[in-house]
Design a protein around this motif. Structure first.
Motif, mmCIF file in Angstrom:
data_model
loop_
_atom_site.group_PDB
_atom_site.id
_atom_site.type_symbol
_atom_site.label_atom_id
_atom_site.label_comp_id
_atom_site.label_asym_id
_atom_site.label_seq_id
_atom_site.Cartn_x
_atom_site.Cartn_y
_atom_site.Cartn_z
ATOM 1 N N MET A 18 -5.431 -13.717 64.438
ATOM 2 C CA MET A 18 -4.754 -13.987 63.171
ATOM 3 C C MET A 18 -5.266 -13.049 62.093
ATOM 4 O O MET A 18 -4.486 -12.489 61.300
ATOM 5 C CB MET A 18 -4.984 -15.446 62.745
ATOM 6 N N GLY A 19 -6.593 -12.861 62.049
ATOM 7 C CA GLY A 19 -7.193 -11.983 61.048
ATOM 8 C C GLY A 19 -6.750 -10.544 61.215
ATOM 9 O O GLY A 19 -6.375 -9.864 60.242
ATOM 10 N N GLY A 21 -9.133 -15.131 59.758
ATOM 11 C CA GLY A 21 -8.242 -15.991 60.524
ATOM 12 C C GLY A 21 -8.496 -17.463 60.257
ATOM 13 O O GLY A 21 -7.561 -18.267 60.127
ATOM 14 N N ASP A 77 -5.902 -20.068 58.725
ATOM 15 C CA ASP A 77 -5.633 -21.259 59.525
ATOM 16 C C ASP A 77 -5.794 -22.532 58.698
ATOM 17 O O ASP A 77 -5.030 -23.494 58.849
ATOM 18 C CB ASP A 77 -6.568 -21.282 60.730
ATOM 19 N N ARG A 111 -8.295 -17.131 68.621
ATOM 20 C CA ARG A 111 -7.110 -17.344 67.776
ATOM 21 C C ARG A 111 -7.358 -16.838 66.367
ATOM 22 O O ARG A 111 -6.510 -16.136 65.788
ATOM 23 C CB ARG A 111 -6.763 -18.840 67.760
ATOM 24 N N TRP A 112 -8.517 -17.169 65.780
ATOM 25 C CA TRP A 112 -8.840 -16.710 64.428
ATOM 26 C C TRP A 112 -8.947 -15.178 64.381
ATOM 27 O O TRP A 112 -8.488 -14.554 63.431
ATOM 28 C CB TRP A 112 -10.138 -17.352 63.950
ATOM 29 N N THR A 123 -12.432 -12.799 62.137
ATOM 30 C CA THR A 123 -12.565 -14.220 62.497
ATOM 31 C C THR A 123 -12.590 -15.094 61.247
ATOM 32 O O THR A 123 -11.910 -16.136 61.182
ATOM 33 C CB THR A 123 -13.842 -14.440 63.326
#
Length: 468
Positions: free
Chosen positions: A106-107, A260, A264, A102-103, A257
């Motif tokens: 997102m990144g 992200g 987050d 997920r990270w 990472t």
């Protein structure tokens, strides 16, 4: 001043004042620095001209404010420091695959929107490595023979490609990460020429911006300028000159990472940390100023030895264990807030005073160098998060006990060997595997991803470089 020069006439000598410029002398007196002109009568006209230019180049009022505030802060009581609980730091081994994925996504999304820039602090020379060149030019002996600068540039190229592919579903889009490189007067020219001679390692020249860090006069214990010679004040970099993030071999530049995770958490700043290797390690540690106070860094020279060795009785590990490795993430809003606050004096950042040998008219003498660090702004961040990272520092020449190019090279080779095996590759080696490994080109993989097509079913003889 120089009076009219006719190129066809005989040279006209410089006509310089026989006494110091009165307005400049009065300004120096206002700040108690008139001794800078103490040897004026003994100087040649040319040297007088150099002295005036040197003093005129100084922001006297700002430097006076820095000196007074920094000297006044010495000996003042400060809030007691508290260790940062281990529960505040997401450990490498405790991150789930879902969190990492997920990270990472997102990144990459933010990078694909051209919202990330990289700042590299490259003011230091490789003196402790046995070189006078900028540290980024150093080759630690990987199979590829690449310099630290090249490794970082290629990691940026890799992340740009990954971000472009992610947003364009495999097609080759265009993503640019701007790279700002802070040099010093000692490294600026050599750094620029190194990049030019290597064609910016595949990056576009206009996406790399070089700028020099400032310098500030060295002072005596009573706050007076130390003169390096009769016509020049002794100066030193005003902070972060000896810090070079690129001398960390496993640094994941523009790490999706980490970015992200930063997004987050919704924080203003985030810092990568590693556990301190041993109590006397020359690295600052993260602490809290007062119970529940702001997060900041205490330099190793400022940390009491008893605290550096203190053990947490519940975990059996050191209480002050999270090292500052100068890998940070900031929002632009926070950086603007700090810059504007410093400019308007609503944020007062005290300079650190380091007692060191300073070149002077009378040879080397003990004086004070004034330094300001990035972490001095941390207490002003409304929110901060820490993030544990793998790390391979290069601080010392081979032959030292810790943090040499040999030790960093082995850490990198072993890490990349694990990547290759995880991707279905095999290794052969003529020396014990603990003493060798493979190097995966940053152009192939940023953090071990996308290696299956290159490695699966293939055998590599260590040591070697795996590239496209």
């Amino acid at each position: 001043m120089v009076v009219g020069i006719d190129n066809n006439a005989a040279p006209v000598p410089l006509l310089l004042p026989t006494s110091p410029p009165q307005a400049l002398l009065e300004r120096l007196k206002d700040y108690g620095q008139e001794d800078a002109f103490a040897l004026w009568d003994e100087l040649s006209p040319e040297d007088r001209h150099l002295l005036v230019k040197d003093i005129e180049s100084l922001d006297l009022s700002r430097i006076d404010r820095i000196i007074r505030c920094s000297l006044r802060s010495q000996g003042l009581p400060v809030a007691a420091i508290e260790p940062v609980p281990e529960s505040c730091v997401p450990l490498v081994e405790e991150r789930t695959m879902e969190e990492r994925e997920r990270w990472w996504k997102m990144g990459l999304k933010v990078i694909s929107e051209d919202k990330l820039a990289v700042l590299l602090l490259s003011g230091g020379q490789g003196t402790r490595l046995g070189s006078s060149d900028p540290k980024g030019c150093f080759n630690i002996g990987l199979p590829s023979g690449k310099s630290l600068f090249q490794l970082q540039a290629e990691r940026i190229l890799c992340v740009q490609r990954l971000a472009a592919q992610g947003v364009n579903e495999g097609s080759a889009g265009s993503v640019t990460i701007h790279w700002y490189i802070m040099t010093s007067p000692f490294t600026d020219d050599a750094t620029r020429k190194f990049f030019e001679s290597h064609k910016y390692f595949g990056l576009e020249a206009d996406q790399v911006t070089f700028f020099q860090q400032g310098t500030i006069p060295c002072i005596s214990k009573d706050g007076r300028y130390i003169m390096e010679n009769p016509f020049k004040a002794a100066k030193s970099p005003d902070g972060n000159g000896g810090v070079y993030a690129g001398s960390r071999m496993q640094v994941r530049v523009a790490d999706p990472t980490f970015l992200g995770y930063f997004i987050d958490k919704g924080v203003a700043s985030a810092e990568k940390v590693v556990r301190k290797a041993y109590p006397q390690e020359k690295v600052g540690v993260f602490v809290r100023r007062g119970k529940g106070g702001p997060l900041t860094v205490v330099e190793y020279s400022e940390l009491d030895p008893s605290l550096a060795s203190a053990i947490n009785q519940q975990t059996g590990r050191r209480r002050f264990c999270w090292s500052n490795v100068c890998l940070h993430m900031f929002t632009l809003d926070f950086l603007n807030q700090v810059a504007n606050g410093i400019e308007k004096d609503s944020i007062l950042v005290i300079y650190h005073l380091a007692e060191k040998k300073v070149p002077s008219i009378h040879g080397y003498t003990m004086g004070l160098k004034l330094e300001q660090f990035i972490f001095d702004a941390f207490p002003y961040a409304p929110s901060t998060a820490l993030f544990e990272e793998e790390f391979a520092p290069v601080k010392n020449a081979n032959g030292s006990n810790y943090d040499t190019s040999d030790s960093a090279r082995l850490l990198v080779l072993r890490l990349h060997a694990r990547w290759v095996v995880a991707a279905g590759g095999f290794l052969t080696h003529s020396v014990p595997l603990y003493a060798t490994g493979v190097e995966v080109s940053p152009l192939c993989s940023h953090a071990g991803e996308n290696l299956e097509s290159i490695c699966r079913g293939r055998t590599f003889h260590a040591p070697c470089e795996i590239a496209f």
